[in-house]
Write an enzyme that holds these catalytic residues in place. Sequence first.
Site, PDB file in Angstrom:
ATOM      1  N   ILE A  98       0.823  -1.246  -0.148  1.00  0.00           N
ATOM      2  CA  ILE A  98       0.014   0.062   0.110  1.00  0.00           C
ATOM      3  C   ILE A  98       0.684   1.126  -0.087  1.00  0.00           C
ATOM      4  O   ILE A  98       1.953   1.437   0.806  1.00  0.00           O
ATOM      5  CB  ILE A  98      -1.044   0.037   1.459  1.00  0.00           C
ATOM      6  CG1 ILE A  98      -2.122   1.354   1.230  1.00  0.00           C
ATOM      7  CG2 ILE A  98      -0.094  -0.129   2.499  1.00  0.00           C
ATOM      8  CD1 ILE A  98      -2.935   1.291   2.429  1.00  0.00           C
ATOM      9  N   SER A  99       0.740   2.232  -0.859  1.00  0.00           N
ATOM     10  CA  SER A  99       1.579   3.281  -1.024  1.00  0.00           C
ATOM     11  C   SER A  99       1.542   4.208   0.205  1.00  0.00           C
ATOM     12  O   SER A  99       0.547   4.503   0.871  1.00  0.00           O
ATOM     13  CB  SER A  99       1.324   4.295  -2.397  1.00  0.00           C
ATOM     14  OG  SER A  99       1.451   3.411  -3.543  1.00  0.00           O
TER      15      SER A  99
END
Length: 255
Positions: A98-99
């Site tokens: 997840i960025s």
Amino acid sequence: MTRRPGFPAKLDAGGPRPAAPRPGPAAAPARVAAPAGVGLDSQAVRARMVQKLAAQGISDARVLAAMNAVERHRFVDSALVNQAYEDTSLPIGLGQTISKPNVVARMIELLLGGRTGADGRLGRVLEIGTGCGYQAAVLGQVATEVYSIERLRGLHERARENLRAFRLPNVHLLFGDGMAGFARGAPYAGIIAAAGGDALPAAWTDQLAEGGRIVAPMVTAQGRQALVIVEKSAGRLKQTVLESVHFVPLKSGIA
């Protein structure tokens, strides 16, 4: 006005094959309730994250409000939940992450580029790489409709589970090859990708609306991965290379 594809769509290795389209207006803007609970459910926790984003240069009020509305801790593993609101990427399984909140906010701000529709929102958006579903949820706050494609079945199913409780009628999840885009939903006001290759697939630029833009990582001639904006105007494409980034490689097919 183009018609919305029918959902749920049926996708396989041959590419997106949605059900027959049904006419009707675009979905109403998504609304995510912001609970005033304790711990990670507290509004104050997200507010602090948003304050940091603003200090880092994110200035679009729509983006900041969207980041404030979506509870990031509901998209990460329980073992990592205490890091959910730190500005860091986190593993979500199958070699994906997840960025960072800053990267999500930065890319969405670039995607908006000051453009809005009559209701103050961007039009249809195509997301390449659903991952855990977090960015799709944030996009659902600023776009009329979001079509998000994931090539890894395990992540597609996880995103569906993560997003179920949010009840976002304007966010549609698809399992398929993101490099092929989703032609039945085109044209798109914006296309955003969470994976980068040596070039942008032709399907993406073909499905981009006039006046629309693509925000994606891409490997440059210097061999580094950088954030790129591609804008379509009068049938021509203009490319702008921005800062260095690090995303997973763009791959074709499904798994």
